[in-house]
Design a protein around this motif. Structure first.
Motif, mmCIF file in Angstrom:
data_model
loop_
_atom_site.group_PDB
_atom_site.id
_atom_site.type_symbol
_atom_site.label_atom_id
_atom_site.label_comp_id
_atom_site.label_asym_id
_atom_site.label_seq_id
_atom_site.Cartn_x
_atom_site.Cartn_y
_atom_site.Cartn_z
ATOM 1 N N MET A 1 0.792 -1.218 -0.105
ATOM 2 C CA MET A 1 0.063 0.048 -0.011
ATOM 3 C C MET A 1 0.784 1.325 0.049
ATOM 4 O O MET A 1 1.819 1.427 0.774
ATOM 5 N N LYS A 2 0.444 2.060 -0.758
ATOM 6 C CA LYS A 2 1.289 3.495 -0.936
ATOM 7 C C LYS A 2 0.853 4.248 0.566
ATOM 8 O O LYS A 2 -0.252 4.081 1.076
ATOM 9 N N ARG A 3 1.925 5.103 0.810
ATOM 10 C CA ARG A 3 1.785 5.772 2.230
ATOM 11 C C ARG A 3 1.222 7.292 1.656
ATOM 12 O O ARG A 3 1.907 7.999 0.881
ATOM 13 N N LEU A 4 0.169 7.435 2.186
ATOM 14 C CA LEU A 4 -0.324 8.960 2.081
ATOM 15 C C LEU A 4 -0.223 9.750 3.618
ATOM 16 O O LEU A 4 -0.922 9.338 4.121
ATOM 17 N N VAL A 5 0.309 10.837 3.344
ATOM 18 C CA VAL A 5 0.607 11.549 4.453
ATOM 19 C C VAL A 5 -0.349 12.974 4.373
ATOM 20 O O VAL A 5 0.062 13.712 3.498
ATOM 21 N N VAL A 6 -1.209 13.313 5.419
ATOM 22 C CA VAL A 6 -1.959 14.418 5.486
ATOM 23 C C VAL A 6 -1.260 15.428 6.514
ATOM 24 O O VAL A 6 -0.733 14.842 7.668
ATOM 25 N N LEU A 7 -0.964 16.742 6.107
ATOM 26 C CA LEU A 7 -0.456 17.705 7.231
ATOM 27 C C LEU A 7 -1.755 18.599 7.389
ATOM 28 O O LEU A 7 -2.045 19.433 6.496
ATOM 29 N N SER A 8 -2.547 18.617 8.294
ATOM 30 C CA SER A 8 -3.468 19.460 8.547
ATOM 31 C C SER A 8 -3.222 20.455 9.589
ATOM 32 O O SER A 8 -2.611 20.470 10.656
ATOM 33 N N GLY A 9 -4.174 21.815 9.340
ATOM 34 C CA GLY A 9 -4.026 22.754 10.222
ATOM 35 C C GLY A 9 -5.619 23.091 10.493
ATOM 36 O O GLY A 9 -6.514 22.648 10.042
ATOM 37 N N ALA A 10 -5.539 24.579 10.957
ATOM 38 C CA ALA A 10 -6.915 24.948 11.491
ATOM 39 C C ALA A 10 -8.123 24.988 10.606
ATOM 40 O O ALA A 10 -9.311 24.756 10.797
ATOM 41 N N GLY A 11 -7.549 25.339 9.153
ATOM 42 C CA GLY A 11 -8.678 25.284 8.174
ATOM 43 C C GLY A 11 -9.230 23.946 8.022
ATOM 44 O O GLY A 11 -10.451 23.937 7.550
ATOM 45 N N MET A 12 -8.871 23.021 8.446
ATOM 46 C CA MET A 12 -9.347 21.545 8.149
ATOM 47 C C MET A 12 -10.632 21.664 9.085
ATOM 48 O O MET A 12 -11.800 20.836 8.695
ATOM 49 N N SER A 13 -10.633 22.292 10.261
ATOM 50 C CA SER A 13 -11.911 22.058 11.234
ATOM 51 C C SER A 13 -12.719 23.284 11.056
ATOM 52 O O SER A 13 -13.796 23.667 11.675
ATOM 53 N N ALA A 14 -12.098 24.402 10.041
ATOM 54 C CA ALA A 14 -12.979 25.714 10.098
ATOM 55 C C ALA A 14 -14.554 25.474 10.066
ATOM 56 O O ALA A 14 -15.460 26.202 10.615
ATOM 57 N N GLU A 15 -14.814 24.513 8.771
ATOM 58 C CA GLU A 15 -16.384 24.353 8.621
ATOM 59 C C GLU A 15 -16.910 23.604 9.562
ATOM 60 O O GLU A 15 -18.179 23.447 9.471
ATOM 61 N N SER A 16 -16.267 23.109 10.448
ATOM 62 C CA SER A 16 -16.961 22.412 11.460
ATOM 63 C C SER A 16 -17.371 23.345 12.459
ATOM 64 O O SER A 16 -18.223 23.316 14.007
ATOM 65 N N GLY A 17 -16.761 24.627 12.480
ATOM 66 C CA GLY A 17 -17.359 25.850 13.444
ATOM 67 C C GLY A 17 -16.142 25.959 14.487
ATOM 68 O O GLY A 17 -16.251 26.776 15.496
ATOM 69 N N VAL A 18 -14.882 25.401 14.155
ATOM 70 C CA VAL A 18 -13.788 25.789 15.264
ATOM 71 C C VAL A 18 -13.136 26.814 14.259
ATOM 72 O O VAL A 18 -12.492 26.826 13.318
ATOM 73 N N SER A 19 -12.783 28.043 15.045
ATOM 74 C CA SER A 19 -12.040 28.986 14.424
ATOM 75 C C SER A 19 -10.650 28.853 14.255
ATOM 76 O O SER A 19 -10.133 28.046 15.063
ATOM 77 N N THR A 20 -10.261 29.419 12.982
ATOM 78 C CA THR A 20 -8.644 29.388 12.658
ATOM 79 C C THR A 20 -7.980 30.373 13.659
ATOM 80 O O THR A 20 -8.768 31.262 14.224
ATOM 81 N N PHE A 21 -6.668 30.386 13.455
ATOM 82 C CA PHE A 21 -6.010 31.573 14.198
ATOM 83 C C PHE A 21 -5.840 32.656 13.620
ATOM 84 O O PHE A 21 -5.793 33.728 14.084
ATOM 85 N N ARG A 22 -5.613 32.468 12.215
ATOM 86 C CA ARG A 22 -5.133 33.697 11.636
ATOM 87 C C ARG A 22 -5.904 34.529 10.690
ATOM 88 O O ARG A 22 -5.727 35.293 9.927
#
Ligand code: OAD
Length: 229
Positions: A1-22
């Motif tokens: 299986m190929k390795r897929l790496v995700v680097l996530s930040g605040a924008g990942m959760s923005a549409e859940s209603g969690v505010s981003t920082f900047r």
């Protein structure tokens, strides 16, 4: 299986209603970062620091994973998916993702101020002044504050060095050492940066810019990657 790496930040959760920082309505608008997220703040005004994180933690008990978090789970059918997140929420886990590394700590966890190895998971939102570890010392948020080291950065470097595909989602890429992680991915591996403000990252090859919100851009890219796999 190929390795897929995700680097996530605040924008990942923005549409859940969690505010981003900047972004303009960012988390820090009414609080300077060093007022609430540093060892000095903890020394000078621990009650304010506790209150700040209590409000954030309370919010976390009220939000849900969004379409972006959920789409990442589908990738596990065909890829070895490793998520490295700067987020302190647990929305990747709640969407069902198996491998999540929290570079900057976890909001629902607290730890001893005497023995950093004593880490506890809260099942409620409030951490109070006077709440103590089993050795009798005050508990603090299990968060990497400004001026503190990032203990898991070495593990993150190892993970991304082996990446066949990289997805960078919802991060301004300004906070180091997290922002430097993409530089450890193999040059030949395809990389995608999904963020309405995504930009070409200097020195990074094979990078596709996807100027979209996570809730739309991630499911679309996941469909494409699953079809191509
Ligand atoms: P930032 O607030 O710096 O950046 C948020 C990014 O999300 C920006 O690039 C936005 O364009 C993008 N964004 C906003 N809405 C989005 C959406 N719906 N979909 C996709 N992207 C969207 O957040 P981070 O880069 O995560 O550290 O910040 C890094 C670190 O700075 C945080 O982990 C935190 C903070 O200080 C600690 O708490 C230690």
């Amino acid at each position: 299986m190929k390795r897929l790496v995700v680097l996530s930040g605040a924008g990942m959760s923005a549409e859940s209603g969690v505010s981003t920082f900047r972004d303009s309505n960012g988390l820090w608008e009414n609080h300077r970062i060093e007022e609430v997220a540093s060892p000095i703040a903890w020394q000078n005004n621990p009650q304010m620091v506790l209150e700040f994180y209590n409000q954030r933690r309370k919010q976390l008990f009220e939000v849900e994973p969004n379409a972006g978090h959920k789409a990442l789970l589908r990738l596990e059918k065909k890829f070895d998916v490793q998520i490295i997140t700067q987020n302190v929420d647990d929305l990747h886990e709640r969407a069902g993702s198996s491998n999540v590394l929290h570079l900057h700590g976890e909001m629902k966890k607290v730890r001893s101020t005497l023995d950093p190895g004593l880490v506890y998971t809260l099942d409620h939102w409030e951490l109070k002044w006077g709440d103590k570890c089993e050795k009798g010392s005050q508990l603090r948020p299990h968060i990497v504050w400004f001026g503190e080291g990032v203990p898991l950065i070495g593990t993150a470097v190892e993970i991304i060095s082996e990446a066949d595909i990289v997805l960078v989602i919802g991060t301004s890429m300004v906070v180091y050492p997290a922002a430097g992680l993409i530089g450890y991915a193999p040059e030949s591996s395809p990389k995608y940066y999904i963020d309405p403000k995504a930009f070409p990252v200097s020195g990074i090859t094979n990078l596709t810019i996807v100027k979209e919100k996570a809730g739309k851009g991630v499911p679309r890219l996941v469909n494409q990657l699953l079809e191509e796999a």
